[in-house]
Scaffold this motif. Structure first.
Motif, PDB file in Angstrom:
ATOM      1  N   ASP A 194       2.835  19.904  -7.996  1.00 36.06           N
ATOM      2  CA  ASP A 194       1.822  19.107  -7.325  1.00 36.06           C
ATOM      3  C   ASP A 194       2.277  18.767  -5.909  1.00 36.06           C
ATOM      4  O   ASP A 194       3.170  17.952  -5.715  1.00 36.06           O
ATOM      5  CB  ASP A 194       1.536  17.834  -8.128  1.00 36.06           C
ATOM      6  N   ARG A 195       1.660  19.370  -4.927  1.00 35.74           N
ATOM      7  CA  ARG A 195       2.086  19.179  -3.532  1.00 35.74           C
ATOM      8  C   ARG A 195       1.749  17.789  -3.005  1.00 35.74           C
ATOM      9  O   ARG A 195       2.443  17.290  -2.124  1.00 35.74           O
ATOM     10  CB  ARG A 195       1.490  20.257  -2.647  1.00 35.74           C
ATOM     11  N   LEU A 196       0.709  17.154  -3.520  1.00 34.04           N
ATOM     12  CA  LEU A 196       0.406  15.793  -3.084  1.00 34.04           C
ATOM     13  C   LEU A 196       1.522  14.843  -3.518  1.00 34.04           C
ATOM     14  O   LEU A 196       1.926  13.961  -2.763  1.00 34.04           O
ATOM     15  CB  LEU A 196      -0.946  15.325  -3.626  1.00 34.04           C
ATOM     16  N   ALA A 197       2.043  15.046  -4.716  1.00 33.21           N
ATOM     17  CA  ALA A 197       3.166  14.226  -5.180  1.00 33.21           C
ATOM     18  C   ALA A 197       4.400  14.462  -4.306  1.00 33.21           C
ATOM     19  O   ALA A 197       5.177  13.537  -4.078  1.00 33.21           O
ATOM     20  CB  ALA A 197       3.489  14.532  -6.640  1.00 33.21           C
ATOM     21  N   TRP A 198       4.556  15.670  -3.789  1.00 40.27           N
ATOM     22  CA  TRP A 198       5.676  15.970  -2.899  1.00 40.27           C
ATOM     23  C   TRP A 198       5.624  15.100  -1.659  1.00 40.27           C
ATOM     24  O   TRP A 198       6.661  14.729  -1.111  1.00 40.27           O
ATOM     25  CB  TRP A 198       5.644  17.427  -2.457  1.00 40.27           C
ATOM     26  N   VAL A 199       4.425  14.793  -1.195  1.00 46.57           N
ATOM     27  CA  VAL A 199       4.263  13.981   0.010  1.00 46.57           C
ATOM     28  C   VAL A 199       4.369  12.497  -0.319  1.00 46.57           C
ATOM     29  O   VAL A 199       4.963  11.722   0.435  1.00 46.57           O
ATOM     30  CB  VAL A 199       2.904  14.292   0.681  1.00 46.57           C
ATOM     31  N   LEU A 200       3.802  12.090  -1.444  1.00 44.32           N
ATOM     32  CA  LEU A 200       3.715  10.664  -1.757  1.00 44.32           C
ATOM     33  C   LEU A 200       5.029  10.067  -2.260  1.00 44.32           C
ATOM     34  O   LEU A 200       5.337   8.919  -1.944  1.00 44.32           O
ATOM     35  CB  LEU A 200       2.609  10.424  -2.794  1.00 44.32           C
ATOM     36  N   MET A 201       5.793  10.809  -3.010  1.00 44.70           N
ATOM     37  CA  MET A 201       7.019  10.257  -3.586  1.00 44.70           C
ATOM     38  C   MET A 201       8.062   9.844  -2.541  1.00 44.70           C
ATOM     39  O   MET A 201       8.669   8.781  -2.676  1.00 44.70           O
ATOM     40  CB  MET A 201       7.622  11.220  -4.606  1.00 44.70           C
ATOM     41  N   PRO A 202       8.272  10.606  -1.471  1.00 46.54           N
ATOM     42  CA  PRO A 202       9.211  10.131  -0.448  1.00 46.54           C
ATOM     43  C   PRO A 202       8.765   8.835   0.230  1.00 46.54           C
ATOM     44  O   PRO A 202       9.609   8.080   0.709  1.00 46.54           O
ATOM     45  CB  PRO A 202       9.274  11.295   0.546  1.00 46.54           C
ATOM     46  N   ILE A 203       7.473   8.580   0.254  1.00 48.88           N
ATOM     47  CA  ILE A 203       7.001   7.316   0.824  1.00 48.88           C
ATOM     48  C   ILE A 203       7.552   6.149   0.010  1.00 48.88           C
ATOM     49  O   ILE A 203       7.993   5.140   0.563  1.00 48.88           O
ATOM     50  CB  ILE A 203       5.457   7.284   0.885  1.00 48.88           C
ATOM     51  N   LEU A 204       7.555   6.284  -1.314  1.00 56.13           N
ATOM     52  CA  LEU A 204       8.138   5.249  -2.169  1.00 56.13           C
ATOM     53  C   LEU A 204       9.622   5.084  -1.867  1.00 56.13           C
ATOM     54  O   LEU A 204      10.125   3.966  -1.730  1.00 56.13           O
ATOM     55  CB  LEU A 204       7.934   5.585  -3.648  1.00 56.13           C
ATOM     56  N   GLY A 205      10.328   6.198  -1.726  1.00 58.94           N
ATOM     57  CA  GLY A 205      11.754   6.124  -1.410  1.00 58.94           C
ATOM     58  C   GLY A 205      12.015   5.417  -0.095  1.00 58.94           C
ATOM     59  O   GLY A 205      12.917   4.581   0.009  1.00 58.94           O
TER      60      GLY A 205
ATOM     61  N   TRP B   5       0.802  -1.224   0.000  1.00 59.25           N
ATOM     62  CA  TRP B   5       0.000   0.000   0.000  1.00 59.25           C
ATOM     63  C   TRP B   5       0.835   1.274   0.000  1.00 59.25           C
ATOM     64  O   TRP B   5       0.582   2.163  -0.832  1.00 59.25           O
ATOM     65  CB  TRP B   5      -1.003  -0.036   1.159  1.00 59.25           C
ATOM     66  N   PRO B   6       1.816   1.438   0.871  1.00 59.76           N
ATOM     67  CA  PRO B   6       2.632   2.651   0.780  1.00 59.76           C
ATOM     68  C   PRO B   6       3.442   2.715  -0.514  1.00 59.76           C
ATOM     69  O   PRO B   6       3.647   3.795  -1.071  1.00 59.76           O
ATOM     70  CB  PRO B   6       3.561   2.577   1.990  1.00 59.76           C
ATOM     71  N   THR B   7       3.863   1.555  -0.995  1.00 58.02           N
ATOM     72  CA  THR B   7       4.611   1.537  -2.255  1.00 58.02           C
ATOM     73  C   THR B   7       3.735   2.015  -3.408  1.00 58.02           C
ATOM     74  O   THR B   7       4.163   2.823  -4.237  1.00 58.02           O
ATOM     75  CB  THR B   7       5.137   0.119  -2.544  1.00 58.02           C
ATOM     76  N   LEU B   8       2.507   1.533  -3.447  1.00 58.67           N
ATOM     77  CA  LEU B   8       1.590   1.963  -4.505  1.00 58.67           C
ATOM     78  C   LEU B   8       1.231   3.438  -4.375  1.00 58.67           C
ATOM     79  O   LEU B   8       1.084   4.129  -5.389  1.00 58.67           O
ATOM     80  CB  LEU B   8       0.337   1.088  -4.504  1.00 58.67           C
TER      81      LEU B   8
ATOM     82  N   GLN C 293       3.480   9.101 -10.617  1.00 57.82           N
ATOM     83  CA  GLN C 293       2.599   9.294 -11.766  1.00 57.82           C
ATOM     84  C   GLN C 293       2.002  10.704 -11.766  1.00 57.82           C
ATOM     85  O   GLN C 293       1.924  11.352 -12.807  1.00 57.82           O
ATOM     86  CB  GLN C 293       1.475   8.260 -11.747  1.00 57.82           C
ATOM     87  N   ARG C 294       1.594  11.178 -10.602  1.00 60.54           N
ATOM     88  CA  ARG C 294       1.035  12.534 -10.513  1.00 60.54           C
ATOM     89  C   ARG C 294       2.071  13.578 -10.915  1.00 60.54           C
ATOM     90  O   ARG C 294       1.749  14.526 -11.626  1.00 60.54           O
ATOM     91  CB  ARG C 294       0.552  12.830  -9.094  1.00 60.54           C
ATOM     92  N   MET C 295       3.308  13.402 -10.469  1.00 63.12           N
ATOM     93  CA  MET C 295       4.329  14.379 -10.827  1.00 63.12           C
ATOM     94  C   MET C 295       4.602  14.346 -12.329  1.00 63.12           C
ATOM     95  O   MET C 295       4.847  15.376 -12.937  1.00 63.12           O
ATOM     96  CB  MET C 295       5.623  14.158 -10.046  1.00 63.12           C
ATOM     97  N   ASP C 296       4.519  13.162 -12.915  1.00 67.70           N
ATOM     98  CA  ASP C 296       4.719  13.044 -14.353  1.00 67.70           C
ATOM     99  C   ASP C 296       3.591  13.730 -15.124  1.00 67.70           C
ATOM    100  O   ASP C 296       3.830  14.402 -16.118  1.00 67.70           O
ATOM    101  CB  ASP C 296       4.819  11.566 -14.738  1.00 67.70           C
ATOM    102  N   LEU C 297       2.367  13.573 -14.644  1.00 71.24           N
ATOM    103  CA  LEU C 297       1.218  14.131 -15.352  1.00 71.24           C
ATOM    104  C   LEU C 297       0.978  15.603 -15.046  1.00 71.24           C
ATOM    105  O   LEU C 297       0.698  16.400 -15.943  1.00 71.24           O
ATOM    106  CB  LEU C 297      -0.051  13.340 -15.013  1.00 71.24           C
ATOM    107  N   ILE C 298       1.074  15.979 -13.788  1.00 64.63           N
ATOM    108  CA  ILE C 298       0.717  17.332 -13.363  1.00 64.63           C
ATOM    109  C   ILE C 298       1.923  18.251 -13.346  1.00 64.63           C
ATOM    110  O   ILE C 298       1.826  19.424 -13.661  1.00 64.63           O
ATOM    111  CB  ILE C 298       0.029  17.287 -11.979  1.00 64.63           C
TER     112      ILE C 298
END
Length: 159
Positions: free
Chosen positions: A59-70, A40-43, A50-55
């Motif tokens: 995109d501030r939501l991508a700022w929060v979500l991408m470090p979770i993947l890292g 779930w956190p990986t997804l 994906q949001r950063m690629d598209l938007i």
């Protein structure tokens, strides 16, 4: 008799697909609750990519979500290092009780080195990305302007 759980396979699974919990599924089966916590956190992090690629980068939501993947990738590589550095005797005592010890070989050492390299890159990238986004957000929202105080005389350099 239970099947043999290879330290080599578990280490490589942690390196390659550990952020999805495959190493835990391999070791503990589909009933492992911690394994189901990995995808779930990986997804969510992949959704941020994906949001950063598209938007775009604003995109501030991508700022929060991408470090979770890292962080999930770093977690997986640390797990791979821990698995690989276990002695064969300790590994068998925990995952293969009552079975003969099978030596690991060089494949585990190669996986550990890869875990250190990839984990270090992921950790440093996550820190750099997060710090950059934090400081960019501080620049975008400047501090409120100082209002003049009528009781305080203006400083000589402002005349």
């Amino acid at each position: 008799m239970t099947s043999y759980k290879s330290k080599t396979i578990a280490t490589w699974l942690a390196l390659l697909l550990g952020s999805l919990g495959l190493h835990r599924f391999y070791l503990y089966g589909l009933g492992d609750k911690w394994a189901w916590m990995h995808p779930w956190p990986t997804l969510l992090g992949l959704y941020g990519v994906q949001r950063m690629d598209l938007i775009g980068q604003d995109d501030r939501l991508a700022w929060v979500l991408m470090p979770i993947l890292g962080l999930m990738l770093v977690n997986a590589t640390i797990t791979g290092i821990v698995y690989g550095l276990n002695s064969d005797a300790d590994w068998n005592a925990k995952h293969n009780p009552g079975q003969t010890i099978r030596p690991s070989g060089w494949a585990v050492i190669i996986a550990i080195v890869a875990c250190v390299m990839i984990g270090g890159i992921c950790l440093m990238s996550t820190i750099a990305f997060s710090a950059q986004r934090y400081f960019e957000s501080q620049i975008e929202s400047p501090a409120p302007a100082e209002t003049p105080n009528p009781e305080r005389p203006a400083s000589p350099d402002k005349k």
